[in-house]
Design an enzyme around this catalytic site. Structure first.
Site, mmCIF file in Angstrom:
data_model
loop_
_atom_site.group_PDB
_atom_site.id
_atom_site.type_symbol
_atom_site.label_atom_id
_atom_site.label_comp_id
_atom_site.label_asym_id
_atom_site.label_seq_id
_atom_site.Cartn_x
_atom_site.Cartn_y
_atom_site.Cartn_z
ATOM 1 C CG HIS A 1 -0.240 0.159 2.528
ATOM 2 N ND1 HIS A 1 0.451 -0.878 3.134
ATOM 3 C CD2 HIS A 1 -0.110 1.234 3.352
ATOM 4 C CE1 HIS A 1 0.966 -0.451 4.275
ATOM 5 N NE2 HIS A 1 0.650 0.821 4.431
ATOM 6 C CE1 TYR A 2 5.931 5.237 2.550
ATOM 7 C CE2 TYR A 2 7.411 3.632 1.564
ATOM 8 C CZ TYR A 2 7.185 4.888 2.100
ATOM 9 O OH TYR A 2 8.217 5.794 2.179
#
Length: 210
Positions: free
Chosen positions: A124-125
């Site tokens: 997600h990062y």
């Protein structure tokens, strides 16, 4: 030249303030709270209180360059990563373009070039970083993108490489060297329009970031 540092209260942001102040500059430091404003003022910066999740266009008034080194931090959830690392960065790019900024230095991350290839737990990062980088690349705003490896608090080595180390354990860089790399990019027109992976290495900033 006036440089706005977005994320000035973070570790890299504070190191960058010290680095630029040592060069005789007074950077503008964007922070979210009065207590943070006093801290960056004590370091020698001109504080401006604004929030990435709100309207911060006025913080860029009179600035020639912008450095984005803000991050939601490892202790927050994916929602804050989206709001700060992606959406906040994209808004900063748009604000810089509207303000006619001559260079936008994005502190991104290793893995942003291909989130599918990295660890699932931080996907997600790296996806957020990639989308922010891609927005900058498409924007028409003059840019430099740095994608540092794992950040450490070791003392600066003043030596880096833009070549990916083959060993994962070597994919690191001191935060202080990232700050020094940012300063080099701000002062080196040849770095505009470039995307650099960044790790500890054996080359000077001038040799590696050309």
């Amino acid at each position: 030249m006036t440089t706005l540092i977005i994320g000035a209260h973070g570790q890299i942001g504070q190191l960058l303030i010290k680095t630029l102040v040592a060069e005789g500059e007074t950077p503008r430091a964007m922070v979210r709270a009065e207590a943070q404003a006093q801290m960056v003022k004590d370091l020698g910066a001109e504080p401006v209180i604004a929030d990435l999740e709100g309207d911060f266009q006025s913080a860029l008034k009179g600035c020639d360059k912008v450095v984005f080194t803000a991050g939601s931090g490892a202790k927050t959830g994916p929602d804050k990563t989206i709001l700060v690392d992606m959406w906040g960065a994209m808004k900063a790019v748009d604000a810089a373009k509207a303000a006619g900024v001559s260079q936008f230095v994005m502190v991104s991350s290793r893995g942003a070039e291909d989130p599918e290839a990295g660890p699932a737990k931080i996907k997600h990062y790296t996806v957020c970083k990639k989308l922010a980088d891609d927005h900058l690349l498409r924007s028409g705003q003059p840019y430099t993108i740095l994608r540092p490896g794992r950040l450490t608090n070791d003392a600066a080595e003043h030596k880096v490489t833009t070549q990916w180390p083959t060993e994962a354990d070597n994919q690191w860089i001191p935060r202080e060297d990232v700050a020094l790399a940012i300063k080099h990019c701000l002062k080196t027109p040849a770095t505009v329009g470039k995307v650099y992976p960044l790790f500890h290495g054996e080359l000077s900033f001038r040799e590696a970031l050309s």
